[in-house]
Motif scaffolding. Structure first.
Motif, PDB file in Angstrom:
ATOM      1  N   PHE A  90       0.841  -1.203   0.000  1.00 31.43           N
ATOM      2  CA  PHE A  90       0.000   0.000   0.000  1.00 31.43           C
ATOM      3  C   PHE A  90       0.871   1.247   0.000  1.00 31.43           C
ATOM      4  O   PHE A  90       1.813   1.343   0.796  1.00 31.43           O
ATOM      5  N   CYS A  91       0.532   2.183  -0.860  1.00 28.46           N
ATOM      6  CA  CYS A  91       1.129   3.503  -0.753  1.00 28.46           C
ATOM      7  C   CYS A  91       0.163   4.393   0.023  1.00 28.46           C
ATOM      8  O   CYS A  91      -1.022   4.067   0.162  1.00 28.46           O
ATOM      9  N   ALA A  92       0.650   5.490   0.533  1.00 31.84           N
ATOM     10  CA  ALA A  92      -0.183   6.423   1.271  1.00 31.84           C
ATOM     11  C   ALA A  92       0.406   7.822   1.160  1.00 31.84           C
ATOM     12  O   ALA A  92       1.581   7.989   0.801  1.00 31.84           O
ATOM     13  N   ALA A  93      -0.410   8.801   1.471  1.00 35.33           N
ATOM     14  CA  ALA A  93       0.028  10.191   1.462  1.00 35.33           C
ATOM     15  C   ALA A  93      -0.653  10.940   2.588  1.00 35.33           C
ATOM     16  O   ALA A  93      -1.781  10.620   2.966  1.00 35.33           O
ATOM     17  N   SER A  94       0.049  11.927   3.115  1.00 32.94           N
ATOM     18  CA  SER A  94      -0.582  12.783   4.121  1.00 32.94           C
ATOM     19  C   SER A  94       0.163  14.110   4.184  1.00 32.94           C
ATOM     20  O   SER A  94       1.279  14.243   3.695  1.00 32.94           O
ATOM     21  N   MET A  95      -0.478  15.058   4.817  1.00 31.50           N
ATOM     22  CA  MET A  95       0.138  16.340   5.104  1.00 31.50           C
ATOM     23  C   MET A  95       0.084  16.543   6.611  1.00 31.50           C
ATOM     24  O   MET A  95      -0.519  15.736   7.325  1.00 31.50           O
ATOM     25  N   ARG A  96       0.669  17.612   7.078  1.00 33.34           N
ATOM     26  CA  ARG A  96       0.763  17.819   8.514  1.00 33.34           C
ATOM     27  C   ARG A  96      -0.629  17.824   9.151  1.00 33.34           C
ATOM     28  O   ARG A  96      -1.552  18.429   8.628  1.00 33.34           O
ATOM     29  N   ASN A  97      -0.750  17.130  10.268  1.00 29.63           N
ATOM     30  CA  ASN A  97      -1.976  17.108  11.071  1.00 29.63           C
ATOM     31  C   ASN A  97      -3.159  16.431  10.388  1.00 29.63           C
ATOM     32  O   ASN A  97      -4.307  16.661  10.773  1.00 29.63           O
ATOM     33  N   THR A  98      -2.889  15.606   9.388  1.00 26.47           N
ATOM     34  CA  THR A  98      -3.963  14.842   8.764  1.00 26.47           C
ATOM     35  C   THR A  98      -3.590  13.362   8.735  1.00 26.47           C
ATOM     36  O   THR A  98      -2.414  13.011   8.664  1.00 26.47           O
ATOM     37  N   PRO A  99      -4.606  12.492   8.780  1.00 26.15           N
ATOM     38  CA  PRO A  99      -4.323  11.050   8.735  1.00 26.15           C
ATOM     39  C   PRO A  99      -3.812  10.616   7.364  1.00 26.15           C
ATOM     40  O   PRO A  99      -4.012  11.301   6.360  1.00 26.15           O
ATOM     41  N   LEU A 100      -3.198   9.453   7.333  1.00 30.00           N
ATOM     42  CA  LEU A 100      -2.759   8.862   6.077  1.00 30.00           C
ATOM     43  C   LEU A 100      -3.967   8.489   5.211  1.00 30.00           C
ATOM     44  O   LEU A 100      -4.962   7.966   5.707  1.00 30.00           O
ATOM     45  N   VAL A 101      -3.859   8.763   3.914  1.00 32.50           N
ATOM     46  CA  VAL A 101      -4.837   8.307   2.929  1.00 32.50           C
ATOM     47  C   VAL A 101      -4.131   7.239   2.094  1.00 32.50           C
ATOM     48  O   VAL A 101      -3.064   7.500   1.520  1.00 32.50           O
ATOM     49  N   PHE A 102      -4.718   6.058   2.026  1.00 27.42           N
ATOM     50  CA  PHE A 102      -4.076   4.925   1.392  1.00 27.42           C
ATOM     51  C   PHE A 102      -4.578   4.695  -0.031  1.00 27.42           C
ATOM     52  O   PHE A 102      -5.745   4.984  -0.360  1.00 27.42           O
ATOM     53  N   GLY A 103      -3.703   4.152  -0.867  1.00 29.52           N
ATOM     54  CA  GLY A 103      -4.120   3.608  -2.140  1.00 29.52           C
ATOM     55  C   GLY A 103      -4.816   2.277  -1.907  1.00 29.52           C
ATOM     56  O   GLY A 103      -4.865   1.767  -0.784  1.00 29.52           O
ATOM     57  N   LYS A 104      -5.336   1.673  -2.988  1.00 27.54           N
ATOM     58  CA  LYS A 104      -6.125   0.453  -2.847  1.00 27.54           C
ATOM     59  C   LYS A 104      -5.284  -0.816  -2.796  1.00 27.54           C
ATOM     60  O   LYS A 104      -5.826  -1.898  -2.612  1.00 27.54           O
ATOM     61  N   GLY A 105      -3.993  -0.681  -2.957  1.00 22.60           N
ATOM     62  CA  GLY A 105      -3.117  -1.820  -2.769  1.00 22.60           C
ATOM     63  C   GLY A 105      -2.718  -2.513  -4.061  1.00 22.60           C
ATOM     64  O   GLY A 105      -3.446  -2.454  -5.069  1.00 22.60           O
TER      65      GLY A 105
END
Lengths: 113, 111
Positions: free
Chosen positions: B89-104
């Motif tokens: 899984f890849c993921a992305a986030s910015m400061r003070n936000t949860p990780l948002v994941f790809g679908k795998g």
């Protein structure tokens, strides 16, 4: 050092029943999260908390409630379970700021019949 | 909010070959990009991550590259081994936000 621990590991519910999933972490993390994992859908955020006494909605919050009464615990509640809530649930925690490594629990496999 | 797309959804490679998984993100404010590996029946675990001030990072057989202009990042696994078989899984986030994941991506390494 146990990390992130989820209780229970498996559960079968009947439609309409309620239950609470418990997540406990011993890393003194401020941030905690609940994700659900469904085939082909990746990890979707249900609710999260940035500190004791705080909660916020994620991408798929409907049908769930959460509470963070103690810093080390994050509870996920299903008030009236539905078959669509059949999933694997993962709790995670991280340091403040959010954009740091998230440590996951071992998961809870929930089946609603 | 942030949206992360991941490709391919499944990938089969011969043992010893390289594997590449690609992700794109939508929010230019994202600045943290981790990769997680999930073996069958286990929890996701971080294998490598990169921040927006770095273009590439390597750890033994694993490397991640980031192109902020194009808003995409990639995982490269060289000299694949059977134990590399898992869902990534890849993921992305910015400061003070949860990780948002790809679908795998389900990677299968064929011996």
């Amino acid at each position: 050092n146990a990390g992130v621990t989820q209780t229970p590991k498996f559960r079968v519910l009947k439609t309409g029943q309620s239950m609470t999933l418990l997540c406990a972490q011993d890393m003194n993390h401020e941030y905690m999260y609940w994700y659900r994992q469904d085939p082909g859908m990746g990890l979707r955020l249900i609710h999260y908390s940035v500190g004791e006494g705080t909660t916020a909605k994620g991408e798929v919050p409907d049908g769930y409630n959460v509470s963070r009464l103690k810093k080390q615990n994050f509870l996920l509640g299903l008030e009236s379970a539905a078959p669509s809530q059949t999933s694997v649930y993962f709790c995670a925690s991280s340091q403040p700021g959010g954009n740091t490594e998230a440590f996951f629990g071992q998961g809870t496999r929930l089946t609603v019949v | 909010g942030e949206n992360v797309e991941q490709h391919p959804s499944t990938l089969s490679v011969q043992e010893g070959d390289s594997a590449v998984i690609k992700c794109t993100y939508s929010d230019s404010a994202s600045n943290y990009f981790p990769w997680y590996k999930q073996e069958l029946g286990k929890r996701p675990q971080l294998i490598i991550d990169i921040r927006s001030n770095v273009g590439e990072k390597k750890d033994q057989r694993i490397a991640v590259t980031l192109n902020k202009t194009a808003k995409h990042f990639s995982l490269h696994i060289t000299e694949t081994q059977p134990e590399d078989s898992a869902v990534y899984f890849c993921a992305a986030s910015m400061r003070n936000t949860p990780l948002v994941f790809g679908k795998g991506t389900r990677l299968s390494v064929i011996a």
